[in-house]
Scaffold this motif. Structure first.
Motif, short mmCIF file in Angstrom:
data_model
loop_
_atom_site.label_atom_id
_atom_site.label_comp_id
_atom_site.label_asym_id
_atom_site.label_seq_id
_atom_site.Cartn_x
_atom_site.Cartn_y
_atom_site.Cartn_z
N PRO A 43 0.83 -1.21 0.00
CA PRO A 43 0.00 0.00 0.00
C PRO A 43 0.86 1.26 0.00
CG PRO A 43 -0.84 -1.60 1.59
CD PRO A 43 0.49 -2.12 1.12
N GLN A 44 0.33 2.31 -0.62
CA GLN A 44 1.05 3.58 -0.74
C GLN A 44 0.09 4.73 -0.44
OE1 GLN A 44 1.94 3.45 -4.87
NE2 GLN A 44 3.47 1.82 -4.71
N ILE A 45 0.67 5.88 -0.12
CA ILE A 45 -0.08 7.13 -0.10
C ILE A 45 0.46 7.99 -1.23
CG2 ILE A 45 -0.67 9.19 1.21
CD1 ILE A 45 -0.27 7.58 3.75
N ILE A 46 -0.43 8.57 -2.02
CA ILE A 46 0.00 9.39 -3.13
C ILE A 46 -0.60 10.78 -3.01
CG2 ILE A 46 0.36 7.43 -4.67
CD1 ILE A 46 -2.27 8.12 -6.02
N ALA A 47 0.16 11.76 -3.50
CA ALA A 47 -0.36 13.11 -3.70
C ALA A 47 -0.58 13.26 -5.20
CB ALA A 47 0.63 14.15 -3.19
N GLU A 48 -1.75 13.71 -5.61
CA GLU A 48 -2.07 13.75 -7.03
C GLU A 48 -2.83 15.01 -7.41
OE1 GLU A 48 -4.35 10.18 -7.62
OE2 GLU A 48 -6.18 11.08 -6.83
N PRO A 140 -4.29 1.11 -2.26
CA PRO A 140 -4.16 -0.22 -1.66
C PRO A 140 -3.09 -1.06 -2.37
CG PRO A 140 -6.13 -0.09 -3.01
CD PRO A 140 -5.58 1.29 -2.95
N ALA A 141 -2.74 -2.17 -1.75
CA ALA A 141 -1.79 -3.10 -2.36
C ALA A 141 -2.34 -3.56 -3.71
CB ALA A 141 -1.57 -4.29 -1.44
N ARG A 142 -1.44 -3.79 -4.66
CA ARG A 142 -1.88 -4.19 -6.00
C ARG A 142 -0.76 -4.91 -6.73
NH1 ARG A 142 -1.60 1.56 -9.23
NH2 ARG A 142 0.20 2.38 -8.13
N ARG A 143 -1.15 -5.67 -7.76
CA ARG A 143 -0.19 -6.35 -8.63
C ARG A 143 -0.08 -5.56 -9.93
NH1 ARG A 143 0.30 -12.77 -9.15
NH2 ARG A 143 1.21 -12.25 -7.11
N ILE A 144 1.17 -5.26 -10.34
CA ILE A 144 1.41 -4.39 -11.48
C ILE A 144 2.27 -5.13 -12.51
CG2 ILE A 144 2.43 -2.22 -12.26
CD1 ILE A 144 0.07 -1.72 -10.53
N GLU A 202 -2.14 -2.21 -13.83
CA GLU A 202 -2.56 -3.10 -12.74
C GLU A 202 -3.25 -4.31 -13.33
OE1 GLU A 202 -5.28 -3.17 -8.65
OE2 GLU A 202 -5.09 -1.30 -9.83
N ILE A 203 -2.95 -5.49 -12.77
CA ILE A 203 -3.53 -6.74 -13.28
C ILE A 203 -4.14 -7.53 -12.13
CG2 ILE A 203 -1.98 -6.88 -15.28
CD1 ILE A 203 -0.35 -8.95 -13.72
#
Length: 206
Positions: A43-48, A140-144, A202-203
């Motif tokens: 998981p990450q936090i992003i500023a966008e 959230p956590a993800r597969r890339i 993302e997959i």
């Protein structure tokens, strides 16, 4: 030639020096096939920010308010360490859920440009942006699925990377869950041959 060799050696040392490297998001490598990798990201936090224009215009327009945020345009005016990569994603692009994404981005459109926040921060501890265009979001956590390439991130290289990644997903029967994201790791002064770029999709895990 000697000056050029010295310059290239200096740049190589700067790029490879861990003490000078920006933090990158952590992931687990699932598999690798040439320039393509499958990664599981934590998981990450992003500023966008969401900006208009073609991909190149949007990258510049999005970078400025995000850089302002991490350099103190926030409450309580606290600096945040720069991380890599900077990402840009076509907003509102249709996603084919059972086949590779094939929709072309229009010459003009909306893009989401994002900085990944350093892992030491949480949503509770991050400074609040003073620019209303800058939004903080938990990813959230993800597969890339990732296609890696060097050189300047121009439209031709970005398109080739996207098409190569789409072809790989189709061949492997992998289900895409997102529009392509273009990730650039290096500051503008890094020469093209030393630059690192990626295309992400993302997959679904299988």
């Amino acid at each position: 030639m000697r000056i050029l060799a010295c310059l290239l050696g200096l740049v190589s040392a700067l790029v490879s020096n861990p003490a000078m490297a920006a933090e990158e998001p952590s992931y687990t490598l699932v598999e690798r096939d040439g320039p393509i990798e499958i990664r599981d990201y934590a998981p990450q936090i992003i500023a966008e920010v969401v900006v208009e224009g073609d991909r190149r215009q949007a990258s510049g327009r999005g970078f400025r308010p995000l850089a302002g945020y991490i350099f103190g345009d926030n409450q309580p005016r606290e600096e945040i360490a720069m991380t890599a990569p900077v990402t840009s994603t076509r907003s509102g692009q249709e996603i084919a859920m059972t086949a590779p994404v094939t929709t072309e981005a229009d010459a003009e459109g909306r893009w989401t440009v994002a900085f990944i926040m350093p892992s030491e921060w949480t949503m509770e501890t991050l400074p609040a942006p003073m620019n209303d265009d800058v939004m903080l979001r938990e990813q959230p956590a993800r597969r890339i699925a990732v296609y890696q390439f060097s050189g300047m991130m121009n439209d031709a290289r970005a398109q080739r990377g996207r098409e190569a990644l789409e072809a790989y997903l189709q061949e492997q029967g992998l289900e895409p869950l997102s529009a392509p994201t273009y990730a650039s790791y290096d500051p503008p002064w890094i020469p093209g041959p030393f630059r690192r770029n990626e295309v992400w999709v993302e997959i679904a895990a299988r």
